[in-house]
Design a protein around this motif. Structure first.
Motif: not given
Length: 245
Positions: A201-209
């Protein structure tokens, strides 16, 4: 596609990027069994609560965490190798999908480009999806191209300098998700990530998704930066959303 909930109201994705372990494939229990076998192989006890701390973690980082929490730092590389070896054996014997995942993926693939963003080695992801009959639905599979110990900070390759292909660092870095969205031909903010772990979740949110969490909520009910969380891809809410597109 209609929004899945009020949190994602008035927005529909142009691409969907799925995590693999615990989201599409029921491999989290294989990782847990592999960790148990690796600990046992070296005569080490499994630390209490280790499964929750290891969820979504790259297997090399997991090996180091196993060594750290058992006070055997010199065994990090050996534990990582044993972990991957046991996991590959288990997933080959029993490639199970998560409830509702095959139908959800098939329906989404009729309308949207799909990709997978995983922390696992490419051969693990491809083998799991192939055996489950799901690989053909995904245009792209993105995995880390640099090992965790080399991904702590920016590098020329990571920033794409000098014409180098950008390095892809493991979650919780955003690289796997930003790369997957780019390969699908959409900006990150137009894509939806589907994840089961706070690391992902953190990875995706940091990518802007935007992020849809699936499965049991992490310990303590913390859904991190997920926009919404549903109990599974087979729940009524998820089914209604994917069928409404």
């Amino acid at each position: 596609m209609a929004p899945i909930s009020r949190t994602l109201a008035d927005w529909s994705p142009e691409a969907i990027v799925f995590d693999c372990d615990g989201t599409l494939m029921d491999t989290e229990r294989h990782w847990q069994d592999a960790r148990t076998r690796a600990f046992r192989e070296f005569g080490l006890p499994t630390p209490p609560g280790f499964a929750e701390r290891a969820k979504g973690v790259h297997y090399l980082d997991c090996g180091r965490l196993m060594a750290q929490e058992t006070n055997k730092p010199d065994l990090a590389a050996d534990l990582s190798a044993a972990l991957l070896r046991h996991f590959l054996s288990l997933v080959t014997e029993d490639p199970l999908t998560m409830p509702g995942a095959p139908e959800f993926v098939r329906l989404c693939s009729r309308r949207l480009p799909l990709a997978v963003a995983s922390n696992c080695p490419l051969e693990v992801v491809d083998e799991s999806l192939l055996r489950a009959g799901l690989r053909r639905y995904f245009r792209h599979v993105v995995v880390p191209t640099v090992q965790p110990e080399h991904s702590r900070g920016p590098s020329p390759a990571a920033e794409g300098e000098d014409g180098a292909e950008p390095a892809v660092r493991p979650k919780p870095w955003p690289d796997v998700y930003s790369t997957a969205a780019r390969l699908c031909g959409v900006p990150p903010q137009a894509a939806l990530a589907v994840e089961d772990s706070l690391t992902g979740v953190e990875s995706a949110a940091r990518a802007g998704l935007r992020v849809l969490g699936v499965g049991p909520l992490p310990h303590g009910g913390d859904r991190g930066r997920a926009d919404e969380w549903v109990p599974g891809l087979d729940c009524d809410e998820a089914r209604a959303w994917v069928r409404s597109g």
